[in-house]
Scaffold this active site. Sequence first.
Site, PDB file in Angstrom:
ATOM      1  N   ASP A 235      -1.071  -2.749  44.073  1.00  0.00           N
ATOM      2  CA  ASP A 235      -2.068  -1.742  43.715  1.00  0.00           C
ATOM      3  C   ASP A 235      -2.082  -1.488  42.199  1.00  0.00           C
ATOM      4  O   ASP A 235      -1.005  -1.286  41.605  1.00  0.00           O
ATOM      5  CB  ASP A 235      -1.692  -0.441  44.447  1.00  0.00           C
ATOM      6  CG  ASP A 235      -2.794   0.578  44.454  1.00  0.00           C
ATOM      7  OD1 ASP A 235      -3.859   0.287  45.019  1.00  0.00           O
ATOM      8  OD2 ASP A 235      -2.587   1.678  43.890  1.00  0.00           O
ATOM      9  N   GLU A 289      -4.009  -6.172  41.976  1.00  0.00           N
ATOM     10  CA  GLU A 289      -5.321  -5.541  41.741  1.00  0.00           C
ATOM     11  C   GLU A 289      -5.434  -5.368  40.226  1.00  0.00           C
ATOM     12  O   GLU A 289      -4.748  -4.535  39.640  1.00  0.00           O
ATOM     13  CB  GLU A 289      -5.395  -4.193  42.449  1.00  0.00           C
ATOM     14  CG  GLU A 289      -6.787  -3.616  42.422  1.00  0.00           C
ATOM     15  CD  GLU A 289      -6.821  -2.149  42.854  1.00  0.00           C
ATOM     16  OE1 GLU A 289      -7.901  -1.687  43.229  1.00  0.00           O
ATOM     17  OE2 GLU A 289      -5.788  -1.460  42.788  1.00  0.00           O
TER      18      GLU A 289
END
Length: 597
Positions: A235, A289
């Site tokens: 993330d 990400e």
Amino acid sequence: MVAFNVAHAQNAADVAKPAAHAAAPLINGYQPVWWKEAVVYQIYPRSFQDSNGDGIGDLNGITKHLDYLQKLGVDVIWLSPHYDSPNADNGYDIRDYRKVMKEFGTMADFDRMLAAIKARHMRLIIDLVVNHSSDEHHWFAESRSSKDNPYRDYYFWRDGRPNPDDPSHPLPPNNYPSYFSGPAWQYDAATQQFYLHLFAVKQPDLNWDNPKVRQDVFSLMRFWLDKGVDGFRMDVIPLISKQPGLPDLTAEQLKDPSRPWANGPHRDEYLQQMNREVLSKYDVMTVGEALGITLDEEPKIVNSERNELNMVFNFDAIRLNRGAGDTEHPWTLPQLKAIYDNHARVLGKQDWDTVFLSNHDNPRLVSNFGDDSTLEFRVRSAKLLETMLLTLRGTPFVYQGDELGMTNYPFERVDQFDDIAVKNAYRELVVTGKVTEAQFIAVVRRIGRDNARTPMQWTAAPNAGFTTPSAKPWLAVNPNCTTINAAEEEANPNSVYHYTLRAIALHHAHQAFVYGDYRDLDPTNTQMYAYTRSLAVPGKPAERFLVVLNFGEKPVEYTLPDGMKAGKLLLANVPGTVEAGTSTLHLGAWEARAYTY
Ligand code: NOJ
């Protein structure tokens, strides 16, 4: 594909990378690896399948549908966060990295799910959310308790700036906005300092400059890898390194919602340390990400010689229709093609790409890039988009429900949304009178994240088979589940589901779709996307494929360049027309075909 660490190894040595791996002969200059050949399917567990009637999806629900995923041809499942969490941001706020969220089940359920995935020769990657934790994590509870607590430096604590208008209420330490509206600093009365939270108030940022934080993160990664998970989706990973001294953002930086905090000077150093101390000891895949990472910078993270991550999600394509401030922005097909062409130009043989146009943070694939206005166009354009995702270069990611052509939800009121991003934006924009409620709803119904988070549509029954008919799903089921659902699509050979299955099978059948060269035949054409994938491997017949996609409802007569002729038809979303052996093709609305040439 056979999972390597099937036996649920207990320690790193048991799952060490096999030496033979690195020695495989190159294919078209690329090192062949399982994660380059994989098709990945993202599961948002809260919305996939509820097995106990509480209206919330869970791990046993996933286990129940593994045959469905195996039949579809999925190799790797990416599971959005499954950890213990108070759910301020649906699990992207983790309270205990070594526990399963109670709504999702138990560790025994996780172990059973993982074993069942491996038994089907699939693999599992999990979400690693370590730019921030929950404010309910014990590290933060300690950290906020006093200025001299040993955990104080696990997070970013700063004094406020003097407030000339009201000296008793200091101003935030700098001008960082949070991604979820408002300032990125929260005042904490206990120690009279502010802490940094780039996302929600309940998501304080971890201080990766503290070596103890890095060691604690590496340790929790080993915990899951030693259980046998096959890697991580990471993330907002570029945010782990902040700008030294946390200076104010410039006016220019403030205009760009995705870049300001990315690319701190220690990003690569920390990722290399993670690779050295953890990842390199296992046969895993990693995908970061890459919020705020430009294409030119991408090789720094994914170049295999730099030993950081295998791949990143670059947002150039998926955010093509977003303007500043997350508004909608018109896009053209040449712009989309230019993005993929640039990727093919910039990313070399040591780099690897991802292909995706949807996930849990974006609208539904077909509603965003296709046409969901009529049944015919929805089905055709959903199939066209799957054709593209599975034949472009890079590891393809399919988001749950897109294989059915699921659509955006017909939101009409703000109370229908669950997403913290929408709720905070409503307070900042509508409650303060900056925009009207109607203007706000018109935007979020198109681009809001909850569009992709409505429950999976399994059947035409009440609650779409996601949960029991009498339960209240955590987010409303799309009323179109009566026509768009897995049961009907599995029974209908012309469905988006069956087409996606065939497109995945095509991707798996030919290495050209993995390691082959890519050539855009007509970059400026505003309606046709035509490209080739070709692979010549010594000692094997050359593979040459042509993909033609009519991106719109207007029929097109398209003549292939350089006397090229379409060969054997391999995949078509409109049955009937073949046009093999010809140079001029006639494609109807949203028609997609793949040929040899
Ligand atoms: C990116 C995740 O995909 C998104 O869902 C989440 O809200 C933020 N990171 C914060 O963790």
